[in-house]
Each structure stands twice: as C-alpha cells, then as structure tokens.
Design a protein around this motif. Sequence first.
Motif, mmCIF file in Angstrom:
data_model
loop_
_atom_site.group_PDB
_atom_site.id
_atom_site.type_symbol
_atom_site.label_atom_id
_atom_site.label_comp_id
_atom_site.label_asym_id
_atom_site.label_seq_id
_atom_site.Cartn_x
_atom_site.Cartn_y
_atom_site.Cartn_z
ATOM 1 N N UNK A 1 0.850 -1.191 0.000
ATOM 2 C CA UNK A 1 0.000 0.000 0.000
ATOM 3 C C UNK A 1 0.885 1.240 0.000
ATOM 4 N N UNK A 2 0.397 2.285 -0.637
ATOM 5 C CA UNK A 2 1.061 3.591 -0.621
ATOM 6 C C UNK A 2 0.398 4.455 0.442
ATOM 7 N N UNK A 3 1.238 5.001 1.349
ATOM 8 C CA UNK A 3 0.754 5.836 2.445
ATOM 9 C C UNK A 3 1.228 7.263 2.223
ATOM 10 N N UNK A 4 0.368 8.210 2.533
ATOM 11 C CA UNK A 4 0.710 9.635 2.421
ATOM 12 C C UNK A 4 0.524 10.245 3.804
ATOM 13 N N UNK A 5 1.688 10.550 4.443
ATOM 14 C CA UNK A 5 1.669 10.867 5.858
ATOM 15 C C UNK A 5 2.302 12.227 6.145
ATOM 16 N N UNK A 6 2.034 12.718 7.362
ATOM 17 C CA UNK A 6 2.497 14.044 7.748
ATOM 18 C C UNK A 6 4.014 14.065 7.923
ATOM 19 N N UNK A 7 4.578 12.977 8.459
ATOM 20 C CA UNK A 7 6.025 12.830 8.611
ATOM 21 C C UNK A 7 6.421 11.423 8.183
ATOM 22 N N UNK A 8 7.619 11.234 7.652
ATOM 23 C CA UNK A 8 8.060 9.876 7.313
ATOM 24 C C UNK A 8 8.397 9.083 8.571
ATOM 25 N N UNK A 9 8.369 7.770 8.460
ATOM 26 C CA UNK A 9 8.655 6.933 9.632
ATOM 27 C C UNK A 9 10.145 6.826 9.937
ATOM 28 N N UNK A 10 10.974 7.468 9.154
ATOM 29 C CA UNK A 10 12.430 7.384 9.363
ATOM 30 C C UNK A 10 12.918 8.224 10.528
ATOM 31 N N UNK A 11 12.101 9.156 11.000
ATOM 32 C CA UNK A 11 12.567 10.099 12.020
ATOM 33 C C UNK A 11 12.429 9.512 13.425
ATOM 34 N N UNK A 12 13.443 8.748 13.860
ATOM 35 C CA UNK A 12 13.473 8.234 15.227
ATOM 36 C C UNK A 12 14.914 7.909 15.589
ATOM 37 N N UNK A 13 15.156 7.795 16.880
ATOM 38 C CA UNK A 13 16.491 7.444 17.355
ATOM 39 C C UNK A 13 16.692 5.944 17.414
ATOM 40 N N UNK A 14 17.815 5.533 17.974
ATOM 41 C CA UNK A 14 18.149 4.111 18.042
ATOM 42 C C UNK A 14 17.183 3.369 18.963
ATOM 43 N N UNK A 15 16.857 2.127 18.586
ATOM 44 C CA UNK A 15 16.065 1.266 19.456
ATOM 45 C C UNK A 15 16.945 0.687 20.555
ATOM 46 N N UNK A 16 16.359 0.485 21.722
ATOM 47 C CA UNK A 16 17.062 -0.128 22.851
ATOM 48 C C UNK A 16 16.155 -1.231 23.410
ATOM 49 N N UNK A 17 16.686 -2.201 24.119
ATOM 50 C CA UNK A 17 15.867 -3.307 24.626
ATOM 51 C C UNK A 17 14.719 -2.808 25.507
ATOM 52 N N UNK A 18 13.553 -3.420 25.331
ATOM 53 C CA UNK A 18 12.360 -3.077 26.108
ATOM 54 C C UNK A 18 12.249 -4.034 27.288
ATOM 55 N N UNK A 19 11.974 -3.506 28.465
ATOM 56 C CA UNK A 19 11.997 -4.306 29.679
ATOM 57 C C UNK A 19 10.620 -4.793 30.122
ATOM 58 N N UNK A 20 9.554 -4.381 29.423
ATOM 59 C CA UNK A 20 8.214 -4.804 29.815
ATOM 60 C C UNK A 20 7.845 -6.148 29.213
ATOM 61 N N UNK A 21 6.562 -6.501 29.327
ATOM 62 C CA UNK A 21 6.023 -7.756 28.788
ATOM 63 C C UNK A 21 6.943 -8.936 29.107
ATOM 64 N N UNK A 22 7.133 -9.254 30.376
ATOM 65 C CA UNK A 22 8.137 -10.261 30.753
ATOM 66 C C UNK A 22 7.843 -11.666 30.251
ATOM 67 N N UNK A 23 6.588 -11.939 29.912
ATOM 68 C CA UNK A 23 6.238 -13.297 29.488
ATOM 69 C C UNK A 23 5.972 -13.394 27.989
ATOM 70 N N UNK A 24 6.313 -12.343 27.236
ATOM 71 C CA UNK A 24 6.199 -12.393 25.779
ATOM 72 C C UNK A 24 7.551 -12.856 25.247
ATOM 73 N N UNK A 25 7.718 -14.163 25.160
ATOM 74 C CA UNK A 25 9.004 -14.740 24.818
ATOM 75 C C UNK A 25 8.823 -15.943 23.904
ATOM 76 N N UNK A 26 9.801 -16.205 23.073
ATOM 77 C CA UNK A 26 9.747 -17.366 22.198
ATOM 78 C C UNK A 26 9.955 -18.645 23.000
ATOM 79 N N UNK A 27 9.340 -19.735 22.530
ATOM 80 C CA UNK A 27 9.538 -21.038 23.152
ATOM 81 C C UNK A 27 10.790 -21.683 22.585
#
Length: 424
Positions: free
Chosen positions: A54-80
């Motif tokens: 799909x083609x999206x026409x948005x107010x800002x592009x999704x490229x504008x963000x800083x580096x991702x860092x590990x998220x500490x929540x959802x402790x039981x959302x894990x692969x088996x």
Amino acid sequence: MHYQTGFLNHFATEAIEGALPERRNSPQIPPFGLYAEQFSTTAFTAPRAENRRSWLYRIRPTTAHGAFRPYQGAPHLRAADGMYTTPNRLRWDPLPMPEGAVDFIDGMVTYGGNGDPSESGIGIHLYAATASMDTRAFQNSDGEMLIVPQQGELHLITELGRMEVTPGFIALIPAGMRFRVELAGPSRGYICENFGAPFRLPDLGPIGANGLANPRDFETPVAWFEDRDEDFEIVQKFNGTLWTTTIDHSPFDVVAWHGNTAPCRYDLARFNVMGTVSFDHPDPSIFTVLTSPSDTPGTANCDFVIFPPRWMVAEDTFRPPWFHRNVMSEFMGLIHGVYDAKEGGGFAPGGASLHNQFNGHGPDAQSTRKAMEADLKPTKIDDTLAFMFESRAIIQTTQFAMTGNFLQSDYDACWEGFEKAKLP
C-alpha cells in the motif's frame, strides 16, 4: 465508524479530500506537502496476484526516530525454545485479569509456537489487559497478528484507520504495521502471530464458488489520522525480542492511502458453515476461516478454524469430533459457551488446550456416551464459539505455560471411564 469491504481488494481512501495523488504513487511533491511511503508485506517481485503493498501519504516519514534499545516490559512475551515441550495433552484455565493498570503490550503472554520469524512458523499468545495505550504504539516486525477477543471490546488505532473489535470478531494486523489498543473495560483474548505466508482465504475446491468466509464480509478501515506533537513510545517486536524508541509525534498520521495490504476485521457470525446432510462427520478443515500455506501443498503453516453454532443432521453418525491422531498440532480456545466435545467441563471460556501432532485426543468420556446414546434427530448446536490455531509443526511450549499455575494437572482424567468394547 465506516469501513471498506472485501479481502485483499485494492482500496483508495483519504481523510482529507485531495490528499491522494491523482496519477503517480510518489510524485515529486505530494498534496499538502505529505510524504509518500510504500508499505510492502511481500517482496516487490512477488507475482501480481500475491503482491501486497500500500502507498501511504503521511504528515512525517517513519524514518525520524532514534536508536532502538531493549524493552523491559512484557516479561512473558518470549519465544519457546523447546525446553518445556512434552507429548502430553495440555489444558489451561483462563488468564486472570492483572492487578493495576496493564495495557495490551505488557498484558501479552506467550504459551507456545514453532519455527522462526526469519522463515516460517507461528507464535501463540494470550492477553489480559486493564488499561488503554495512549502515547505508545506496537509494531510487530516478526509477523502478522490475528487477534481473537474473548472478553472486552478493543478499539484498534492503526496507521491506516480505526477498527472496533468485540468478542465474536477477529482482527488481522499486517506485519510491520504500527497500532495501539484502547479498551472499553478489562479485556482478554488470544493472538496468533504468523511468521509464514500471509493469511488468505482457503481454496474451496469441490465446494465451488461460495461458502465458508466470504471476501465481502472482511472490513478494512477508511483513512483517519491524528496530528499530535508529543512524545510517543514505539515498542517493536524484532527477531523474537522487544525493542523501544521514542518519536516526537503520533505515528498515526497517514492522511490517505491506497493498496491491498491493510488491517481488517471479520465477524465470525458471517461464516457460512458447510456440513454433511447424509452421514459421516466431515473433517474439521471444513471450518477453516483463514490459512497460511506452507511449501507443502495442502499442509498449512497455520490454519485458523472455528466451531460456531450450526445444525447437526447426519444419520447413523457419531456427531462430535471423532477420536484422532493428527499430523497437525492443535491449539484451541473458547470464546463463549461450551465446546461440544468437552461437555464434561474443564474447558472454560478464556481457557486453552494443546494437542500436539500424533497424540491421541477427542471427546471426553461424558460427551462420548451422550453422543453414542443420542436419538439422532436434527440438532442445533447453539450458544458456542470455539476456535483452533492449527500448525504442521510441533507447538513448543514456554516456561510460563508449563509452570505458571494455570496448567490443569488432571486433564488426562477426562478420558477415563471408557468401557472396553464387547467382542464376540
């Protein structure tokens, strides 16, 4: 709230008149100074009939963000990892509602899965949440998400529009799409995370042109956006783990879009059940709503199957699901009512069961006796809605699923008490 109907149609929708370019997908200057972005959930060179973008026409592009860092929540959302997987038949009590304010992200719990996000397979999660997400969004880069509410109404805010999803509906969110979940009250349900080929409608074969789930009954949202200049957290699932970053505006700023990859919802009550009108019990594949094919024809990476209200009219036939050992692994959930193969109790709405491949299962002793002694008149199975995530591979279970105090220790007992057959 308005929707567009159809499954994998090419939609075109704009929240502000004139926001969609007339002739070019990525003009030099899109209308109103918007930014053009292509959102692709298949390879660029996939066959046209299978290509999703799909083609999206948005107010800002999704490229504008800083580096991702590990998220500490959802402790039981894990692969088996297979460490806790056994051949035993398993059944779980419903998840209790969490104490305090827990939103959809932190309320997700992994019960099992198979495969790998970089190839194929599935993840199976349950959620229990009490709080809405406001200034944060979730992005699952590993797979699309099939959400099956069991309790509570979900308001899904996605990049391409809004959807209301109540128990009895399902929602399908494409891989990589950002969304947030607002609640109308305490909510609980099930999630199938699909790493393989995107879900599609199954072929109908000898059934013909009509039946099962009809494309026109799938509803896709129209364009909607919010223009909010404040910090938003983006939580991303990537390669099996969670990451977080912050942006300075709402990610839900798509003013217009067109294409055929989009979120959608479906009312399971619109499923056109097929069945026998003579004798014998049809295979459960006749109840398939959506399928994710594998590289082996006829053997799914994942099937989503439902057991809704329906008439049973077969003569001289054992009507509940017959006893079987299956190449497919079956994870079941119950949205409401009583499942007709487990009338003896123990399988409660919000609960779950797992029968991995080639392990014998079927109706409990009480349901079996009732079915064998029944006067076989036409009977309506009503006030029930069960479902199954069915996969060709073993569903590995997580530590939480096996040690989290919701696993029933006496599940095998439901198959006790069968009388020995009387041979001549």
